[in-house]
Design an enzyme around this catalytic site. Structure first.
Site, mmCIF file in Angstrom:
data_model
loop_
_atom_site.group_PDB
_atom_site.id
_atom_site.type_symbol
_atom_site.label_atom_id
_atom_site.label_comp_id
_atom_site.label_asym_id
_atom_site.label_seq_id
_atom_site.Cartn_x
_atom_site.Cartn_y
_atom_site.Cartn_z
ATOM 1 N N LYS A 153 11.687 145.873 78.331
ATOM 2 C CA LYS A 153 13.117 145.771 78.645
ATOM 3 C C LYS A 153 13.813 147.021 78.099
ATOM 4 C CE LYS A 153 16.542 142.080 78.725
ATOM 5 N NZ LYS A 153 16.870 142.117 80.153
HETATM 6 N N1 PMP Z 1 13.762 140.688 85.289
HETATM 7 C C1 PMP Z 1 14.695 141.518 84.822
HETATM 8 C C2 PMP Z 1 14.836 142.859 85.449
HETATM 9 C C3 PMP Z 1 15.544 141.121 83.766
HETATM 10 O O1 PMP Z 1 16.478 141.932 83.297
HETATM 11 C C4 PMP Z 1 15.383 139.821 83.220
HETATM 12 C C5 PMP Z 1 16.288 139.370 82.095
HETATM 13 N N2 PMP Z 1 15.760 139.676 80.842
HETATM 14 C C6 PMP Z 1 14.382 138.997 83.734
HETATM 15 C C7 PMP Z 1 13.573 139.459 84.778
HETATM 16 C C8 PMP Z 1 14.129 137.640 83.170
HETATM 17 O O2 PMP Z 1 13.553 137.748 81.891
HETATM 18 P P1 PMP Z 1 13.806 136.652 80.779
HETATM 19 O O3 PMP Z 1 13.389 135.361 81.362
HETATM 20 O O4 PMP Z 1 12.964 137.076 79.642
HETATM 21 O O5 PMP Z 1 15.247 136.679 80.452
#
Ligand code: PMP
Length: 300
Positions: A153
C-alpha cells in the site's frame, strides 16, 4: 473529514492541527510512503480494531519494499494505534497509519531522509454509500506488477487509482474497476473485487492487486460458510455474466455492485453478498466468538 483531537507523530501526541510536515519532504515529491486503512468498531466489549496485526504486517512489508529503516516494531506500532484511539476517546473510527521519507535531501534516492511515522483516527461512515454501487471499467489499467510492489500500500500507487476513479465519476458512475495488464479484472480504486456464479465465489489472484485484508478475511469467511472460493483470473466477459458482484475493503467493507458499464445486476446486493455481509457484521461487532482473534480490544 471530521478532525479528532490528537495525532500520533514520531512517538508523541500532537494536536490535530499541528501535525505538519515540510513542503520539501521526500514523500510529497515522489510518493515514497506507505500507509494503512484500518477500522475500529464500537462493540459491546468497547472499541475493537479489525485485523490490526495483519494491517501492521502489510504496513511493514510496504516499508521494506521502500527499503525504510523502520524506527518501530510491529508491537510498538500496535500499542501506538491503540493509544491513539484511547487518547481521542473515540468508539468507532477509521485509523490511518502512514510512514514516509521526510525532509532531508531531495534526490530521488531517499538516502539522508528521515522515516517519519504518523497515526491519525477519525469517524468515517460508509465509504461508497449505502446503495448498490455502479462501476465503470476504466481505460486506466492497474500498475504493472513489474513497475512497483503492487501488493504493497504505497502512497504513489494512488495516482493510478485516482485517475481511474475520476474517469468513472466523470462518466456518472460511483467507482472504477481497473483491469490488469493482461485485460483481466484487477480491482477497484480502494477495493478488491469478487463475483459469484452458481454459488461459487471467485476473485482475482494476487499479483497485480493490493493484498486486501478484507479480501483475505472474506475468503476465509466464505469457505467457513461452505462456499467454494476460487482465486483465479477473471475476464470482463465472465464477470458481466455473473449472478452477483461485490467489492471488499476496509473503508467499503462489503458492498454489492448493481451495475458494471451497461450491465445491471438486479436486486444487488445478491443473496451470497448479503449472507457474507451479515456474517462479517457480527464478526466486527465482536458477536462471533470464533473470530474474536481478528479483533484487538482497545479497553483490555
Ligand atoms: N485495493 C486497493 C487499491 C485499496 O486501496 C484497498 C484499500 N486498502 C483495497 C484493495 C482493500 O484492501 P483492505 O481490505 O486491506 O482495506
Amino acid at each position: 473529514m471530521q478532525p479528532t483531537q490528537f495525532i500520533w507523530l514520531n512517538g508523541s501526541f500532537v494536536p490535530w492541527q499541528e501535525a505538519k510536515i515540510h513542503v520539501l519532504a521526500h514523500a510529497l515529491h515522489y510518493g515514497t510512503g506507505v500507509f494503512e486503512g484500518i477500522r475500529t468498531y464500537a462493540t459491546a466489549k468497547g472499541p475493537a480494531v479489525f485485523q490490526l496485526e495483519k494491517h501492521l504486517e502489510r504496513f511493514l512489508y510496504g516499508a521494506s519494499c521502500l527499503r525504510m529503516q523502520v524506527p518501530y516494531t510491529k508491537e510498538r506500532l500496535a500499542e501506538a494505534v491503540v493509544a491513539t484511539i484511547r487518547k481521542n476517546d473515540i468508539k468507532e473510527c477509521y485509523v490511518r497509519p502512514i510512514m514516509f521519507y521526510g525532509y532531508g535531501e531531495l534526490r530521488v534516492n531517499p538516502a539522508g531522509c528521515p522515516v517519519d511515522v504518523a497515526i491519525a483516527v477519525w469517524p468515517w461512515g460508509a465509504y461508497l454509500g449505502e446503495a448498490a454501487i455502479t462501476a465503470k471499467v476504466s481505460k486506466v489499467i492497474r500498475i504493472h506488477p513489474h513497475s512497483s510492489a503492487t501488493d504493497a500500500k504505497i502512497t504513489g500507487h494512488y495516482v493510478n487509482s485516482m485517475l481511474a476513479g475520476l474517469d468513472a465519476v466523470d462518466a456518472g458512475y460511483g467507482e472504477a474497476i481497473q483491469l490488469d495488464y493482461e485485460g483481466n479484472i484487477a480491482e477497484g480504486t480502494g477495493e478488491n473485487f469478487f463475483m459469484v456464479k452458481n454459488g461459487v465465489v471467485a476473485t482475482p489472484p494476487l499479483g497485480t492487486i493490493l493484498a486486501g485484508i478484507t479480501r483475505t478475511s472474506v475468503i476465509t469467511l466464505a469457505r467457513d460458510l461452505g462456499y467454494t472460493v476460487e482465486e483465479r483470473p477473471l475476464s470482463l466477459a465472465e464477470v458481466l455474466k455473473a449472478d452477483e458482484c461485490f467489492f471488499t475493503g476496509t473503508a467499503t467493507e462489503i458492498a454489492g455492485i448493481g451495475k458494471i458499464d451497461d450491465t445491471e445486476f438486479k436486486d444487488a446486493p445478491g443473496p451470497v453478498t448479503k449472507r457474507l455481509t451479515d456474517a462479517f457484521k457480527t464478526i466486527v461487532k465482536a458477536e462471533n466468538e470464533k473470530y474474536m482473534h481478528w479483533l484487538t480490544l482497545v479497553n483490555k
